[in-house]
Write an enzyme that holds these catalytic residues in place. Sequence first.
Site, mmCIF file in Angstrom:
data_model
loop_
_atom_site.group_PDB
_atom_site.id
_atom_site.type_symbol
_atom_site.label_atom_id
_atom_site.label_comp_id
_atom_site.label_asym_id
_atom_site.label_seq_id
_atom_site.Cartn_x
_atom_site.Cartn_y
_atom_site.Cartn_z
ATOM 1 N N LYS A 1 1.447 10.910 9.752
ATOM 2 C CA LYS A 1 2.553 11.507 9.013
ATOM 3 C C LYS A 1 3.822 10.732 9.337
ATOM 4 O O LYS A 1 4.038 10.361 10.509
ATOM 5 C CB LYS A 1 2.715 12.977 9.443
ATOM 6 C CG LYS A 1 1.538 13.863 9.040
ATOM 7 C CD LYS A 1 1.525 14.099 7.538
ATOM 8 C CE LYS A 1 0.535 15.194 7.171
ATOM 9 N NZ LYS A 1 0.582 15.507 5.732
ATOM 10 N N LYS B 1 -4.908 8.775 9.003
ATOM 11 C CA LYS B 1 -3.653 9.028 8.280
ATOM 12 C C LYS B 1 -2.629 9.516 9.279
ATOM 13 O O LYS B 1 -2.919 10.400 10.078
ATOM 14 C CB LYS B 1 -3.913 10.079 7.200
ATOM 15 C CG LYS B 1 -2.681 10.765 6.625
ATOM 16 C CD LYS B 1 -3.056 11.540 5.365
ATOM 17 C CE LYS B 1 -2.418 12.907 5.307
ATOM 18 N NZ LYS B 1 -2.835 13.663 4.108
ATOM 19 N N GLU C 1 1.242 8.098 0.878
ATOM 20 C CA GLU C 1 1.034 9.357 0.172
ATOM 21 C C GLU C 1 2.348 10.105 -0.024
ATOM 22 O O GLU C 1 3.110 10.298 0.932
ATOM 23 C CB GLU C 1 0.039 10.201 0.994
ATOM 24 C CG GLU C 1 -0.346 11.533 0.353
ATOM 25 C CD GLU C 1 -1.374 12.289 1.205
ATOM 26 O OE1 GLU C 1 -1.963 11.691 2.126
ATOM 27 O OE2 GLU C 1 -1.556 13.490 0.949
HETATM 28 O O1 OSB Z 1 0.101 16.719 2.913
HETATM 29 O O2 OSB Z 1 -1.956 16.426 3.267
HETATM 30 C C1 OSB Z 1 -0.932 17.066 3.476
HETATM 31 C C2 OSB Z 1 -1.563 19.723 6.159
HETATM 32 C C3 OSB Z 1 -0.736 20.728 5.714
HETATM 33 C C4 OSB Z 1 0.025 20.527 4.593
HETATM 34 C C5 OSB Z 1 -0.037 19.308 3.900
HETATM 35 C C6 OSB Z 1 -0.876 18.305 4.340
HETATM 36 C C7 OSB Z 1 -1.623 18.505 5.503
HETATM 37 C C8 OSB Z 1 -2.480 17.508 6.104
HETATM 38 C C9 OSB Z 1 -3.628 18.034 6.935
HETATM 39 O O3 OSB Z 1 -2.261 16.318 6.056
HETATM 40 C C10 OSB Z 1 -4.942 17.714 6.405
HETATM 41 C C11 OSB Z 1 -6.025 18.516 7.112
HETATM 42 O O4 OSB Z 1 -6.256 19.685 6.747
HETATM 43 O O5 OSB Z 1 -6.659 17.975 8.009
HETATM 44 MG MG MG Z 2 -0.286 15.038 1.719
#
Ligand code: OSB
Ligand code: MG
Length: 370
Positions: free
Chosen positions: A165, A163, A215
Amino acid sequence: MPFRIEQIRLHQIAMPLVRPFETSFGRTVERQIVLVEVVAGGVAGWGEVTASEQPFYNEEWTESAWLILKHFAGPAALGHSFESAAECAPLFGRIRGHRMAWGGLEAAVWDLEARLLGLPLWRHVGGTRAEVSCGVSIGIQESVPALLEAIGRELACGYQRIKIKIKPGWDLDVVRQVRQAFPAIRLMADANSAYTLADADRLVRLDEFYLMMIEQPLAHDDILDHAALQARLATPVCLDESIRTAHHAEQAIRLGAAKIVNVKLGRVGGFAEARKVHDVALASGVPVWCGGMLESGVGRAHNVALSTLPGFVLPGDVSASRRYWERDVIAPPIEVTDHGTIPVSDAPGFGYALDLDFLRAIAVREEILA
Ligand code: OSB
Ligand code: MG
């Protein structure tokens, strides 16, 4: 087995991340985590509050969680005689929002009950698989080559899906280059609410890259606009922030706003609600997966337990401790096999030992409610 909560201990700990984690809403370099310890009959159960350091993912943050636990959730559970941990979440029914705060306490009560029964937590919450599938979430990087290198490193470790961002200015071009470099991997993108429906034309162009899902592209509390977007997208929309209850999951699925649901234990307020979200999705044929919030080993182990439920058919954001921490608060740390799985522990409760010496060393504050 009936039990009465005799004491609740709140622990705030400081844990620097191995490397900064950046999303569309900000950058985290150190976690300030609240752990909740609940005691009955000399046995302790542990839970983790997944609120961030600032109220940028949702309305909660470390400080608000501490106050909610101290003034409202703690007093509601303290001294309560339970027939079952399922009675815990309703004790917090009058609290509007703040699910991560009381969800940490709720999860601790499930862990406590599992320990009192001598059962592994994953079995106690209804899990059916003994090994869970893992993906990784990779934050926004300083350059595309840095991102490609990070992806290569995670794939070499065996993780089953990647995934990344995204945000305006770090999206189409980045995804295109990732796809060129890795044409066959299971890939998805998480926007953490960085777009609006006005960006739909741009988001539709992501279809070209056959992502597993996108997402939470739109507002953190929206369902309708996501339904409108999904109607134009071939890529499945997965909701994270917008799903705080099973009722939201039901509405989102009914309206076509989510073809996939990210279930986070804290965001929905603990195991009872997480199971309800799971049940709603399973009944509608909607796959779910377990999200993460940069948890310490306690929250990480709870996420492993949650991921053993039958509807968790997609790899989650549940990954090895070492991706985030030089040293974790549990022993052994969470480790991932070379084929990207975590075998569950069959020890009672969440299945790992707390490193109490380390916990003391990184403590910021502690408070006993009794
Ligand atoms: O949106 O999934 C999210 C981390 C902090 C806040 C929101 C998100 C995330 C992650 C990290 O994507 C997922 C992880 O803990 O590895
Ligand atoms: Mg998320």
